[in-house]
Every structure is written in structure tokens, then in C-alpha cells.
Design a protein around this motif. Structure first.
Motif, mmCIF file in Angstrom:
data_model
loop_
_atom_site.group_PDB
_atom_site.id
_atom_site.type_symbol
_atom_site.label_atom_id
_atom_site.label_comp_id
_atom_site.label_asym_id
_atom_site.label_seq_id
_atom_site.Cartn_x
_atom_site.Cartn_y
_atom_site.Cartn_z
ATOM 1 N N UNK A 35 0.924 -1.443 0.079
ATOM 2 C CA UNK A 35 0.015 0.000 0.184
ATOM 3 C C UNK A 35 1.034 1.374 -0.213
ATOM 4 N N UNK A 89 4.768 7.174 2.318
ATOM 5 C CA UNK A 89 5.006 6.034 3.050
ATOM 6 C C UNK A 89 4.614 4.782 2.382
ATOM 7 N N UNK A 91 3.773 0.942 2.652
ATOM 8 C CA UNK A 91 3.218 0.021 3.729
ATOM 9 C C UNK A 91 3.198 -1.636 2.944
ATOM 10 N N UNK A 107 3.080 -3.842 8.391
ATOM 11 C CA UNK A 107 4.426 -3.351 9.047
ATOM 12 C C UNK A 107 4.477 -1.856 9.518
ATOM 13 N N UNK A 109 6.108 0.335 7.818
ATOM 14 C CA UNK A 109 6.300 1.224 6.755
ATOM 15 C C UNK A 109 7.865 1.686 6.327
ATOM 16 N N UNK B 41 4.195 8.603 12.043
ATOM 17 C CA UNK B 41 5.149 8.028 11.407
ATOM 18 C C UNK B 41 5.230 6.175 12.041
ATOM 19 N N UNK B 42 4.319 5.718 12.129
ATOM 20 C CA UNK B 42 4.266 4.105 12.294
ATOM 21 C C UNK B 42 3.468 3.536 11.223
ATOM 22 N N UNK B 43 3.364 2.264 11.300
ATOM 23 C CA UNK B 43 2.379 1.440 10.369
ATOM 24 C C UNK B 43 1.089 1.418 11.210
ATOM 25 N N UNK B 44 0.256 0.474 10.826
ATOM 26 C CA UNK B 44 -1.104 0.294 11.183
ATOM 27 C C UNK B 44 -1.106 -0.785 12.132
#
Lengths: 115, 111
Positions: A35, A89, A91, A107, A109, B41-44
Motif C-alpha cells: 500500500x 510511506x 506499507x 508493517x 512502513x 510515523x508508524x504502521x497500522x
């Protein structure tokens, strides 16, 4: 369960250069997704694999983008001749095919900045 | 066309207050619905999911969501918000084996 791993976490590149991101899915997950997310937006689907087969590609995935998943394990996403609009970003996510009811894990990203 | 709508771009609550984040979907069949949370700044991170059965689903971190077919909604709730809940929240629906996301709701928590 080590989770979905992405590398590198951050990449700054000059316009026109090629970049490659790697994703290691959760072990035994046979599906892997890519993504893209830009600031203030939700993630947008790019492509996904079942094992080593690339099953679907979004119209967002221009000819400069290519993704592979050799041997159905890790995956790479390569962007050729990067443009500033590629800054985002990226992903990666994975899931186990469960008859149309996937639980998809993401993850952390990979941030791309094209200067 | 398949879509997910999160009407609230930004919500601010006081710590300890209750929270409800709205999500509406448009889909003809029985939807598979998810809520994810994303820190800057992080993933999901997956909070919870609904596939079928009980329309009230429990998730991690004290969150729950209720599926209401008549309203095409899957709202996320928490009875008492903590400062650490400040983040971006995304509702998503599965379509053809992939997730379609809403645009997200940014939650700000005041002490």
C-alpha cells in the motif's frame, strides 16, 4: 511471531534514482500486500501476491513500479526513475488466505522522500 | 462503487471522556470491516474486526465497535479515553480480498 518487517524504514533519494524496498511477511502468511500512504490520507492499495503469484495491480502502480515475491516469501517493491510525487510511506502487509476473510497485518512502513 | 467514509477528520476529547468515531460504508453484500490505529510515523495496528455474528465486537486497548447494517455503519467506541489513544484511526472494508480504507480520523486527547 515477529510481525511484518520492512526495510529500510527511511529513504531519501534524488529524483531520477531507483529505490527498492523489502518486506518480510509474517511466517506462513501466503498473501502479501503493498500500500502507499501520503500525508493526511488513508493507505491506497498498490498490489498483492498470493504465494509468488501477483494477483492484482492497482492503476496507481505505473510502469516505473515493479513488485516481486520470489519463492513466495519476502517481497520487493522497486521504483525506477523516482519522481517527487513518489514521496510517501510504503506499507507492506500480510495475511493468511482464510476463504475470503483475511486478517491483514501491517508493517511499520518505509518512508520515501524524493528530493 | 465501494467506499468507506469517515465523516470526522479531527476529533478532540478530554482524557477520561467517552469516544465514538464514525465509519460508514457502501457495499452491497455482507461487509468484512476493520478498524486500525496509526501513531505518527508508524504502521497500522489492528484494533478489531467484524466478519459475521455478534454485531458488537471487542478489540484491543479497550475499544469496541458495533456493526449496524440498517445504517451501513461500523462506529468505534471507547468508554474512557487515555492520553496514549491520541493517533489516527482508519476504518476499512474488504473488497475482493484487499482492504479499502477511509481517509481517517485524527484523535487529539487533552489532559
Amino acid at each position: 511471531d515477529t510481525g511484518v518487517s520492512q526495510d529500510p524504514r527511511h529513504k531519501i533519494t534524488k529524483r531520477g534514482q531507483n529505490v527498492t524496498f523489502r518486506c518480510d511477511p509474517i511466517s506462513e502468511h501466503n498473501r502479501l500486500y503493498w500500500y502507499r500512504q501520503t500525508l493526511g490520507q488513508g493507505p491506497e492499495f498498490l498490489t498483492y501476491f498470493q504465494n509468488e503469484a501477483q494477483l492484482e495491480k492497482s492503476r496507481l502502480l505505473s510502469d516505473r513500479f515493479s513488485a516481486e515475491r520470489p519463492k513466495g516469501s519476502f517481497s520487493t517493491l522497486e521504483i525506477q526513475r523516482t519522481e517527487q510525487g513518489d514521496s510517501a510511506m510504503y506499507l507492506c502487509a500480510s495475511s493468511f488466505d482464510s476463504g475470503g476473510r483475511p486478517t491483514i497485518y501491517f508493517g511499520e512502513g518505509s518512508w520515501l522522500t524524493v528530493v | 462503487a465501494q467506499s468507506v467514509t469517515q465523516p470526522d477528520i479531527h476529533i478532540t476529547v478530554s482524557e477520561g471522556a467517552s469516544l465514538e468515531l464514525r465509519c460508514n460504508y457502501s457495499y452491497g453484500a455482507t461487509p468484512y470491516l476493520f478498524w486500525y490505529v496509526q501513531s505518527p510515523g508508524q504502521g497500522l495496528q489492528l484494533l478489531l474486526k467484524y466478519f459475521s455474528g455478534d454485531t458488537l465486537v471487542q478489540g484491543i486497548k479497550g475499544f469496541e465497535a458495533e456493526f449496524k447494517r440498517s445504517q451501513s455503519s461500523f462506529n468505534l467506541r471507547k468508554p474512557s479515553v487515555h492520553w496514549s489513544d491520541a493517533a489516527e484511526y482508519f476504518c476499512a472494508v474488504v473488497r475482493h480480498d484487499k482492504l479499502i480504507f477511509g481517509t481517517g480520523t485524527r484523535l487529539q486527547v487533552f489532559p
